[in-house]
Design an enzyme around this catalytic site. Structure first.
Site, PDB file in Angstrom:
ATOM      1  CG  ASP A 114      43.411  63.052  70.393  1.00 45.94           C
ATOM      2  OD1 ASP A 114      43.415  64.409  70.654  1.00 45.94           O
ATOM      3  OD2 ASP A 114      42.646  62.216  70.735  1.00 45.94           O
ATOM      4  CD  GLU A 167      35.744  61.480  65.713  1.00 46.36           C
ATOM      5  OE1 GLU A 167      35.534  60.152  65.690  1.00 46.36           O
ATOM      6  OE2 GLU A 167      36.263  61.869  66.880  1.00 46.36           O
TER       7      GLU A 167
END
Ligand SMILES: *[C@@H]1O[C@H](CO)[C@@H](O)[C@H](O)[C@H]1NC(C)=O
Ligand SMILES: *[C@@H]1O[C@H](CO)[C@@H](O)[C@H](O)[C@H]1NC(C)=O
Length: 824
Positions: free
Chosen positions: A564, A794
């Protein structure tokens, strides 16, 4: 991962229009040239003919190009046995986005599942009803403690002071996938047990629903003495019944619903709309109940319900068995209920514990029972998170004006997060495959088969899979479309590399046949990467999908890379190239070459490409910075950028304009070597780096340096002295891969350290030392955070080790189990 991933699609739209427009002019110019050479006499005839033909050819060709994006790859299908042909995998907890639900691996499955709420705390609009895994529910903990991916599972959910245990056991028999029983037990948390007065009433709602296309029926059965049951019939299941038994405790009240739900994504809403207040007798307490039959008249008879639910309200503690029995299971000895169920469950649990130890050997390595339970939970939530989806993606290429539908297809896949990402992600799945194939190779081969059946004729696989109404309901419409210019790391090559290493001598005929069918698809996949993601310099590769025009982002994101907002060249151009992609292609070629050898195919060109890319001289010439002594991306770059709020224009209404990026110094073509982090490590992470390279020594030192990547909790994604360390990308986008600790990359690092520690070379000893330290740090922190917070996360904070991002995240974070068992 995907909060930011999703935003990418908007960016991609703009980009694709820009970069692809040149190639579409090709066919027109050919027509122009042919027209000039014609004689005067036939000029008009010819030109008209030419135009007509030109238009026809162009339209035909355009039509051809348009349809390529959603034309399946033309070869033998990967999935050769599905549905009832694999009875042992027919039923499962294949709705990972739910706290608890079961369905079959059938395109049009009957679905069944649980909702619950505390009547005293139910708020208007149904707020307080638990159904889909929602972070907003604020549950202290939930997840599978044991689950073998096939026959049974045990889950614990902590909701306030209550513990809700959900378990299930399957039993094969008959010709429709057999029976199962689910047990739901509600109790108080151990330290609240002596305060029985705290025990509230709780309402459990067990439902069964048909989706639009399921042929069959469901209805309620009533009998004077027993709790209400459900019966039904469908093409996949034949005839079946579902009965409810109070295993322990007391059921205070029972009510039911039989109605038509507008879709599988609106089941909770349908329940909410049907709730009523009722009083059995004048003096009895008023209760929240289901409304009973709510069916419109269809002609003379009532319409057929597609949604039936039974609500059992009980006083804590109590427990209920939900018993599903298949009509074709004629040889059943006894019903899987009560003590029979308890015994069956214990048997499965003992067998699981043994198999877990045989597979990972954690007791043997000295882990305590509590630590072993943690590891079992991590594995189990990945296995229990495997879903079965059916539907079509929306895809778009340059030639299709509007997004078009992919073909309808099933997907059997694990998911990164049951709450936040309950659907398939291409690059995550290659990491999941490492753990799943360690546990059950055949389940993993089945998953791989489903994914590769989603390959189109170009060799492209869409990277985010949103199939079916339940999956769609979890994601805003504008983020749904997938574009065929965009890649994602080909991590399935990691899984295959691992499978080839671990199972080389255990590949039965059936497994080999699967790999045979896979081979041409892998070739097409490789070739898609090798051509569409090529860089401008020989041997280089470039991620597509970066936005060169935006001035919103501090550093335009590279969602396709999976990382990302990890900083790349500040000004995206077609001349940049990326070291991580280079390494991915190198191991892809290498793995294909190995597979070719196994299958006795000619893999010479893959060997050649692998040798070419693994040549450290080529890699160094493209990506090594002598100045900074590290690997780096190459591109049009400056470090001198910042986000600034523009001054409002005079007399402008909008006083609060969004921040934009300003560039203080002109970019230049160079290596992006002021940035150090995960991307710089790729030659080491994917083991392209030669064991005797002095660069390995440098990387080990820099990794181990607390001022750069080292923390007591794992390697941070970006070094503290990198210009964009923990910087926001826009004022609305917090940092994501700019410092936080991610477990997939830490796993790759631990695995590589293990490799270099076991390979002869001058840095063997150093690698051994760092291996022990990094492995220990990562395991300890993920485990401690689980004990503290109830979840695997995460990502983890590089200063404190605290979990961040979404949870539970038992996708690649569960790879910690591989590190504990030292399976690489
Ligand atoms: C539940 O079980 C008990 C005995 O185990 C029984 O007395 C009771 O009637 C059952 N039914 C309900 C609805 O609670
Ligand atoms: C990959 O692409 C390069 C050129 O870009 C080519 O030389 C090589 O042969 C290709 N590899 C394979 C296996 O097709």
């Amino acid at each position: 991962m995907a909060r930011q991933r999703r935003i990418a699609n908007q960016v991609d739209t703009k980009l694709d229009k820009g970069t692809n427009s040149s190639s579409s002019n090709g066919s027109n110019s050919t027509n122009n040239r042919s027209r000039k050479t014609t004689s005067l006499l036939s000029y008009w005839k010819q030109i008209i003919g030419c135009i007509v033909l030109g238009i026809a050819v162009t339209l035909g060709y355009m039509g051809y190009l348009e349809t390529r994006v959603n034309t399946p790859f033309d070869d033998k299908k990967m999935v050769v046995r599905g549905g009832l042909e694999v009875p042992e995998q027919f039923w499962g907890t294949y709705r990972p986005g739910l706290y608890f639900g079961l369905k079959t691996r059938d395109p049009t499955s009957v679905v069944t599942g649980l909702m619950w709420y505390f009547p005293k705390r139910l708020k208007p609009g149904g707020d307080g009803i638990r159904h889909w895994c929602e972070q907003g529910d604020g549950l202290e903990k939930y997840g599978w403690l044991q689950h073998d991916g096939s026959t049974f599972g045990v889950q614990q959910i902590i909701d306030g002071v209550h513990v809700v245990d959900t378990s299930f056991v399957k039993r094969l028999g008959g010709s429709h996938g057999g029976d199962w029983t689910a047990r739901i037990s509600v109790d108080l948390k151990p330290n609240f047990k002596n305060q029985r007065s705290q025990g509230e009433d709780i309402s459990l709602v067990w439902y069964t629903a048909l989706d639009e296309e399921t042929k069959g029926f469901i209805s309620l059965t009533n009998s004077a003495t027993k709790l209400t049951g459900i019966k039904g019939e469908s093409s996949g299941l034949g005839e079946f019944t579902i009965k409810f038994t109070n295993h322990s405790g007391e059921v205070l009240h029972e009510s039911f619903l039989s109605t038509i739900a507008p879709g599988l994504h609106l089941l909770k809403e349908t329940v909410v709309a049907s709730l009523r207040l009722a009083q059995d007798k004048p003096a009895a307490p008023r209760r929240i109940v289901l409304a009973g039959e709510l069916l419109p008249e269809a002609g003379i008879s009532k319409a057929e319900p597609n949604f039936v639910a039974v609500q059992l309200t009980g006083r804590v503690p109590f427990s209920v068995d939900v018993v599903f029995e298949s009509g074709s299971f004629g040889t059943r000895q006894d019903t899987l209920v009560g003590e029979t169920y308890t015994k069956a469950l214990s048997w499965h649990q003992a067998r699981f514990t043994q198999r877990f130890e045989d597979t990972f050997g954690l007791q043997k390595r000295g882990y305590s029972p509590k630590e072993v339970s943690f590891a079992q939970a991590a594995l189990s939530n990945m296995l229990g998170g495997i879903g079965y989806f059916f539907g079509t993606s929306k895809v778009q290429n340059f030639y299709t004006k509007e997004p078009v539908h992919y073909w309808r297809a099933p997907l059997y896949t694990a998911v990164p997060s049951r709450s936040f990402f309950p659907r398939g992600f291409l690059w995550d799945e290659g990491f999941h495959g490492l753990l799943i194939s360690t546990w059950d190779l055949d389940v993993e081969l089945d998953i791989i088969s489903h994914w590769f059946d989603l390959m189109n004729v170009e060799g492209w696989i869409p990277r985010e899979q949103i199939l079916g109404v339940e999956a769609l309901a979890k994601i805003p419409e504008e983020f749904v479309v997938q574009r065929n210019t965009n890649a994602n790391p080909p991590t399935f090559f990691l899984t295959l590399q691992y499978i080839l290493k671990k199972y080389y001598n255990h590949l039965s005929e059936g497994r080999l046949a699967t790999l045979e069918r896979l081979y041409p698809r892998l070739q097409a996949w490789f070739s898609w990467f090798n051509t569409t993601q090529k860089g401008s310099v020989p041997g280089s590769y470039r991620w597509r999908g970066r936005d060169p025009l935006t001035n919103r982002e501090l550093n335009p994101k590279t969602l396709t890379s999976g990382l990302d907002d990890y900083p790349r060249a500040s000004h995206p151009t077609e001349s940049e190239h990326h070291i991580d992609l280079y390494c991915w292609i190198a191991i892809a070629a290498d793995t294909l070459a190995k597979l070719a050898t196994l299958l006795d195919r000619d893999g010479y060109k893959y060997e050649q490409t692998a040798d070419y890319l693994k040549d450290n001289d080529l890699m160094d010439s493209l990506h090594w910075s002598n100045f900074a002594e590290r690997y780096a991306d190459y591109g049009y770059h400056t470090d001198s950028v910042k986000l600034k709020r523009p001054k409002p224009l005079p007399r402008s209404q909008n006083q609060n304009m969004e921040m934009v990026r300003v560039t203080l110094k002109n970019p230049e073509y160079r290596l992006v070597d002021s940035t150090f982090g995960y991307v710089s490590l790729f030659p080491f992470l994917l083991q392209i780096l030669e064991p005797d390279s002095p660069k390995l020594n440098q990387i080990l030192d820099d990794m181990r340096n607390p001022d750069l990547l080292w923390t007591n909790y794992g390697l941070r994604s970006l070094s503290k002295n990198s210009p964009l360390y923990m910087k926001r990308n826009t004022e609305h986008d917090p940092p994501y891969w700019r410092g936080q600790i991610w477990i997939n990359i830490n796993f790759l690092a631990v695995r590589s350290l293990h490799f270099y520690a076991h390979t002869d070379g001058p840095f063997k000893e150093k690698a051994t030392k760092v291996y022990r330290e990094l492995r220990g740090n990562v395991i300890e922190n993920v485990m401690n955070q689980y004990f503290k917070t109830g979840y695997l996360w995460e990502q983890y904070n590089d200063e404190t080790g605290e979990g961040s991002g979404c949870r539970p995240f038992t996708g690649w974070t569960a790879l910690v189990v591989m590190m504990m068992g030292e399976q690489y």
